[in-house]
Design an enzyme around this catalytic site. Structure first.
Site, PDB file in Angstrom:
ATOM      1  CG  ASP A 190      -1.918   0.741   1.006  1.00  0.00           C
ATOM      2  OD1 ASP A 190      -2.348   1.598   0.148  1.00  0.00           O
ATOM      3  OD2 ASP A 190      -2.874   1.320   2.125  1.00  0.00           O
ATOM      4  CG  HIS A 211      -6.115   4.424  -1.951  1.00  0.00           C
ATOM      5  ND1 HIS A 211      -5.109   4.046  -1.060  1.00  0.00           N
ATOM      6  CD2 HIS A 211      -6.210   4.200  -3.292  1.00  0.00           C
ATOM      7  CE1 HIS A 211      -4.115   3.438  -1.382  1.00  0.00           C
ATOM      8  NE2 HIS A 211      -5.121   3.482  -2.966  1.00  0.00           N
ATOM      9  CG  ASP A 231      -5.684   0.800   8.433  1.00  0.00           C
ATOM     10  OD1 ASP A 231      -5.373   0.203   9.102  1.00  0.00           O
ATOM     11  OD2 ASP A 231      -4.386   1.291   8.093  1.00  0.00           O
ATOM     12  NE  ARG A 254      -4.636   2.600  11.187  1.00  0.00           N
ATOM     13  CZ  ARG A 254      -3.976   3.391  10.431  1.00  0.00           C
ATOM     14  NH1 ARG A 254      -3.549   4.154  11.089  1.00  0.00           N
ATOM     15  NH2 ARG A 254      -2.699   2.958   9.599  1.00  0.00           N
ATOM     16  NE  ARG A 287      -3.839 -16.836  26.455  1.00  0.00           N
ATOM     17  CZ  ARG A 287      -3.143 -17.698  27.367  1.00  0.00           C
ATOM     18  NH1 ARG A 287      -3.164 -18.871  26.483  1.00  0.00           N
ATOM     19  NH2 ARG A 287      -3.662 -17.879  28.413  1.00  0.00           N
TER      20      ARG A 287
HETATM   21  P1  13P Z   1      -9.219   3.990   5.548  1.00  0.00           P
HETATM   22  O1  13P Z   1      -8.233   5.859   6.512  1.00  0.00           O
HETATM   23  O2  13P Z   1     -10.526   5.333   4.752  1.00  0.00           O
HETATM   24  O3  13P Z   1      -9.599   3.123   5.993  1.00  0.00           O
HETATM   25  O4  13P Z   1      -8.100   4.613   4.266  1.00  0.00           O
HETATM   26  C1  13P Z   1      -7.113   3.508   4.591  1.00  0.00           C
HETATM   27  C2  13P Z   1      -6.116   3.704   2.764  1.00  0.00           C
HETATM   28  O5  13P Z   1      -6.905   3.998   1.858  1.00  0.00           O
HETATM   29  C3  13P Z   1      -5.507   2.456   2.354  1.00  0.00           C
HETATM   30  O6  13P Z   1      -4.608   2.976   1.294  1.00  0.00           O
HETATM   31  O1  G3H Z   2      -3.050   5.101   3.385  1.00  0.00           O
HETATM   32  C1  G3H Z   2      -2.825   4.327   4.748  1.00  0.00           C
HETATM   33  C2  G3H Z   2      -3.197   3.194   5.585  1.00  0.00           C
HETATM   34  O2  G3H Z   2      -3.990   3.746   6.932  1.00  0.00           O
HETATM   35  C3  G3H Z   2      -1.865   3.018   6.554  1.00  0.00           C
HETATM   36  O3  G3H Z   2      -1.988   3.370   7.456  1.00  0.00           O
HETATM   37  O4  G3H Z   2       1.061   3.843   7.199  1.00  0.00           O
HETATM   38  O5  G3H Z   2      -0.107   4.036   8.803  1.00  0.00           O
HETATM   39  O6  G3H Z   2       0.217   2.179   8.225  1.00  0.00           O
HETATM   40  P1  G3H Z   2      -0.498   3.477   8.168  1.00  0.00           P
HETATM   41 ZN    ZN Z   3      -4.492   4.905   0.814  1.00  0.00          ZN
END
Ligand code: 13P
Ligand code: G3H
Ligand code: ZN
Length: 307
Positions: free
Chosen positions: A82, A211, A256, A260, A281
């Protein structure tokens, strides 16, 4: 089973009118939570890894955990980098065995974005790996980069066809009003469907990626806040808007933030309700179960990718 690329997944998604969920992974429980949901719904899934995740979990652990997920299931799983920052980051992921990489050249000008994307495409395609690029710029926080609303920009449909043809890229992330993180809109959620329609007319059935597509469900945020969190002003893309984006041509939807928030809510709840608990756990377990519930909801009710 082995890891697959997204090529057939996207072709099937267009033929079937559904979207594939791409979920960010950072540890074993998140991976298991996602993969259990995909297995239970018999859905293909993309596990995606940011540079931050690679730094946190370390490349070998991530690779082995994903290999375990493949061995433990019967579904198609793609392993995707990503927001690859440059050629080197993409090369490292390809060399490690990823089946798909994103080169995020969206902060470059058009010509430089084409140049770097092409460089990655050449290296990737020679090794059977597919490539996602980005045109236009999302607002929000990702890794170390924080893009302000003023510096964000929608994808210019006129540039898309030329970009796709000159780079040979396999899929494209577009900016139509979403942003990364938990605060996506200050007013009502709004996506520029017109831009999406225009793009789809210019490159019919070319795989488009959304995204910043978490829904930031109010009840999930409330669970966090009711148990001591301070998440203010959060707002995401409602399920029905994602369904519409899929109907208009988006076939990969990135999530993502929702993972979270779901994970955090359950851990906070256990900490709050059972202060004497100190077996990890007992709090990471419920977080994993919640990830499965969340991902199943998305696969069944939003993406439609289950069989
Ligand atoms: P969100 O922050 O909306 O979950 O997007 C995640 C994302 O685009 C990762 O590339
Ligand atoms: O696009 C971003 C994703 O939420 C990934 O986030 O780089 O903190 O793992 P991160
Ligand atoms: Zn993204």
């Amino acid at each position: 089973m082995a890891l697959v690329t997204t090529k057939q997944m996207f072709a099937d998604a267009y033929a079937g009118g559904y979207a594939i969920g791409a979920f960010n992974i950072n540890n074993m429980e998140i991976i298991q939570g996602i993969v259990d949901a995909a297995q239970e719904t018999n859905s293909p899934v993309i596990l995606q890894v940011s540079s931050g995740a690679i730094k946190y979990a370390r490349p070998t652990y991530l690779k082995k955990l994903v290999e375990a997920a493949v061995e433990d299931t019967t579904i198609d799983i793609a392993l995707h980098l990503d927001h690859g920052a440059d050629f080197e980051a993409c090369k490292a992921a390809i060399d490690l065995g990823f089946t798909s990489v994103m080169i995020d050249g969206s902060h470059h000008d058009f010509e430089e974005n084409i140049r770097v994307t092409k460089e990655v495409v050449e290296y990737a395609h020679a090794r059977g790996v597919v490539v996602e690029a980005e045109l236009g710029r999302l607002a929000g926080v990702e890794d170390d980069v924080d893009v302000s609303v003023e510096d964000s920009s929608y994808t210019d449909p006129q540039q898309v066809k030329e970009f796709v043809e000159r780079t040979g890229v396999d899929s494209l992330a577009i900016a139509i009003g979403t942003s990364h993180g938990a605060v996506k809109f200050t007013g009502e959620p709004k996506l520029e469907y017109g831009i999406l329609k225009e793009i789809m007319e210019l490159v019919p059935n070319f795989p488009l990626v959304l995204h910043g597509a978490s829904s930031v469900y109010p009840e999930a945020v409330a669970l966090c806040n009711d148990n001591g969190a301070d998440l203010k002003g959060s707002k995401g893309v409602p399920d029905e808007m994602l369904r519409e984006a899929n109907r208009l041509g988006v076939c990969k939807i990135n999530v993502d933030t929702d993972l979270r928030i779901a994970f955090t809510g359950q851990i906070r709840k256990v900490f709050n309700e059972k202060p004497s608990e100190f077996d990890p756990r007992k709090f990471v377990g419920p977080a994993r179960t919640e990830i499965t519930r969340l991902v199943k909801h998305k696969i069944i009710n939003v993406f439609g990718s289950g069989k």
